[in-house]
Design a protein around this motif. Structure first.
Motif, mmCIF file in Angstrom:
data_model
loop_
_atom_site.group_PDB
_atom_site.id
_atom_site.type_symbol
_atom_site.label_atom_id
_atom_site.label_comp_id
_atom_site.label_asym_id
_atom_site.label_seq_id
_atom_site.Cartn_x
_atom_site.Cartn_y
_atom_site.Cartn_z
ATOM 1 N N ALA A 164 -12.903 -2.760 1.568
ATOM 2 C CA ALA A 164 -12.536 -2.394 0.361
ATOM 3 C C ALA A 164 -11.080 -2.899 0.254
ATOM 4 O O ALA A 164 -10.638 -3.690 0.935
ATOM 5 C CB ALA A 164 -12.343 -0.806 0.337
ATOM 6 N N SER A 165 -10.088 -2.128 -0.532
ATOM 7 C CA SER A 165 -9.083 -2.239 -0.742
ATOM 8 C C SER A 165 -8.041 -1.062 -1.057
ATOM 9 O O SER A 165 -8.749 0.044 -1.380
ATOM 10 C CB SER A 165 -8.622 -3.265 -1.944
ATOM 11 O OG SER A 165 -9.026 -2.641 -3.106
ATOM 12 N N GLY A 166 -6.829 -1.069 -0.701
ATOM 13 C CA GLY A 166 -6.074 0.197 -0.583
ATOM 14 C C GLY A 166 -4.538 -0.179 -0.627
ATOM 15 O O GLY A 166 -4.254 -1.199 -0.140
ATOM 16 N N TYR A 167 -3.831 0.711 -1.099
ATOM 17 C CA TYR A 167 -2.366 0.916 -1.218
ATOM 18 C C TYR A 167 -1.673 1.949 -0.812
ATOM 19 O O TYR A 167 -2.060 3.254 -1.164
ATOM 20 C CB TYR A 167 -1.922 0.496 -2.691
ATOM 21 C CG TYR A 167 -0.511 0.372 -2.657
ATOM 22 C CD1 TYR A 167 0.407 -0.294 -2.078
ATOM 23 C CD2 TYR A 167 0.137 1.393 -3.609
ATOM 24 C CE1 TYR A 167 1.782 -0.307 -2.420
ATOM 25 C CE2 TYR A 167 1.498 1.734 -3.687
ATOM 26 C CZ TYR A 167 2.324 0.572 -3.166
ATOM 27 O OH TYR A 167 3.573 0.857 -3.259
ATOM 28 N N LEU A 168 -0.859 1.988 0.060
ATOM 29 C CA LEU A 168 0.013 3.338 0.593
ATOM 30 C C LEU A 168 1.466 2.820 -0.010
ATOM 31 O O LEU A 168 1.988 2.128 0.427
ATOM 32 C CB LEU A 168 -0.003 3.500 1.967
ATOM 33 C CG LEU A 168 0.810 4.669 2.667
ATOM 34 C CD1 LEU A 168 -0.014 5.968 1.974
ATOM 35 C CD2 LEU A 168 0.757 4.591 4.141
ATOM 36 N N GLY A 169 1.927 3.916 -0.832
ATOM 37 C CA GLY A 169 3.241 3.891 -1.503
ATOM 38 C C GLY A 169 4.336 3.852 -0.432
ATOM 39 O O GLY A 169 4.334 4.166 0.744
ATOM 40 N N PRO A 170 5.688 4.071 -0.798
ATOM 41 C CA PRO A 170 6.669 3.770 0.121
ATOM 42 C C PRO A 170 6.889 5.125 0.735
ATOM 43 O O PRO A 170 6.639 6.486 0.171
ATOM 44 C CB PRO A 170 7.914 3.703 -0.790
ATOM 45 C CG PRO A 170 7.397 3.044 -2.139
ATOM 46 C CD PRO A 170 5.962 3.455 -2.217
ATOM 47 N N GLY A 171 7.247 5.122 2.189
ATOM 48 C CA GLY A 171 7.501 6.199 2.729
ATOM 49 C C GLY A 171 8.098 5.882 4.223
ATOM 50 O O GLY A 171 7.979 4.737 4.636
ATOM 51 N N ASP A 172 8.562 6.585 4.970
ATOM 52 C CA ASP A 172 9.282 6.760 6.082
ATOM 53 C C ASP A 172 8.283 6.578 7.112
ATOM 54 O O ASP A 172 7.527 7.621 7.472
ATOM 55 C CB ASP A 172 10.301 7.780 6.529
ATOM 56 C CG ASP A 172 11.612 7.410 5.624
ATOM 57 O OD1 ASP A 172 11.862 6.395 4.993
ATOM 58 O OD2 ASP A 172 12.247 8.276 5.180
ATOM 59 N N ARG A 173 7.980 5.561 8.049
ATOM 60 C CA ARG A 173 6.879 5.483 9.048
ATOM 61 C C ARG A 173 7.320 4.808 10.326
ATOM 62 O O ARG A 173 8.209 4.162 10.388
ATOM 63 C CB ARG A 173 5.734 4.845 8.267
ATOM 64 C CG ARG A 173 5.239 5.345 6.973
ATOM 65 C CD ARG A 173 3.993 5.030 6.182
ATOM 66 N NE ARG A 173 3.664 5.595 4.859
ATOM 67 C CZ ARG A 173 4.135 5.338 3.795
ATOM 68 N NH1 ARG A 173 4.710 4.032 3.724
ATOM 69 N NH2 ARG A 173 3.715 6.090 2.659
ATOM 70 N N VAL A 174 6.129 4.885 11.073
ATOM 71 C CA VAL A 174 6.274 4.138 12.452
ATOM 72 C C VAL A 174 5.159 3.102 12.616
ATOM 73 O O VAL A 174 4.214 3.432 12.441
ATOM 74 C CB VAL A 174 6.581 5.080 13.623
ATOM 75 C CG1 VAL A 174 6.537 4.467 14.857
ATOM 76 C CG2 VAL A 174 7.339 6.282 13.774
#
Length: 251
Positions: free
Chosen positions: A42-52
């Motif tokens: 599939a396709s997906g997008y996760l917007g800006p955020g503080d992550r590890v």
């Protein structure tokens, strides 16, 4: 052993650290403000955020939010991990060919990166099985639902064996399906097959899926089928045996 550690590193330093770690079999942990995109089944997008972001020597890539125990995006062992830079920042990429899919982590602001020469060969010793969960439910049915009375253990049906069959305070049949690991859509389908039988004669029959945890998509699918979910958290916390979610569960 920590090989390299940088606070507020430059993009080039991060890309170099990741590439060197991949080449030497080290683990890299990156704390960053990032975006993530996925292309594959599939396709997906996760917007800006503080992550590890964690890159492991076996090709595993994990992207974790500040809360929760499951990664929000990931690639499994056997992926090829690379890193490169452009004018927008550093991008960490994990790609595999079977199936053909890729996760790209676009780091917009990198706060810290650490490279570990990690060594962990200790065997995992688990206590607690699905049978333990059955026994716990039989002894403590109120943990599943107030007033639940467990009537029969492992009742045979045309669709398979129901783990626990009971009744609630209103006299409605209750079918309890127990899973040792994190609940999946396959488990939901199994419970739906059981409930098709019971609801033919009693439309008010209840179906409850019990597991250490479940994704939002699994819970949503259960609700849509008029089924319920109960988490037995202690079987996740004490045994540490939750299976990884899939990309389907992120939808």
């Amino acid at each position: 052993m920590v090989t390299d550690a940088f606070s507020e590193p430059g993009d080039e330093a991060v890309a170099e650290t990741v590439e060197e770690a991949v080449g030497s079999g080290d683990t890299v942990v990156v704390f960053a403000t990032c975006e993530v995109d996925y292309d594959g089944r599939a396709s997906g997008y996760l917007g800006p955020g503080d992550r590890v972001v964690i890159a492991k020597p076996d090709g595993t890539l994990l992207v974790h939010r500040p809360t929760g125990n499951d990664p929000v995006n990931w690639q499994p062992p056997g992926s090829t991990i690379t890193a490169d830079c452009d004018e927008d920042g550093c991008t960490i990429t994990a790609r595999r060919s079977s199936p053909d899919e890729v996760v790209r982590v676009h780091c917009r602001e990198i706060h810290h990166v650490t490279r570990y020469a990690a060594d962990d060969t200790a065997p995992l010793k688990l206590s607690g099985t699905e049978r333990d969960m059955h026994e716990y439910i039989l002894e403590n049915p109120e943990e599943i639902d107030d007033g639940l009375r467990a009537v029969e253990h492992e009742r045979e049906t045309p669709y398979g064996i129901v783990d626990v069959f009971g009744t609630d305070p209103e006299g409605r049949p209750v079918v309890v399906e127990v899973k040792r690991r994190q609940a999946t859509l396959t488990h939901v389908d199994q419970l739906k097959r059981y409930m098709a039988q019971y609801r033919e004669s009693n439309p008010d029959a209840r179906g409850i899926l019990v597991a250490p945890a479940a994704s939002d998509r699994v819970k949503r699918t259960l609700r849509d089928a008029d089924l319920e979910f109960v988490a037995l958290d202690e079987f996740a916390t004490n045994r540490g045996d939750i299976a990884s979610t899939t990309f389907d569960d992120f939808a």
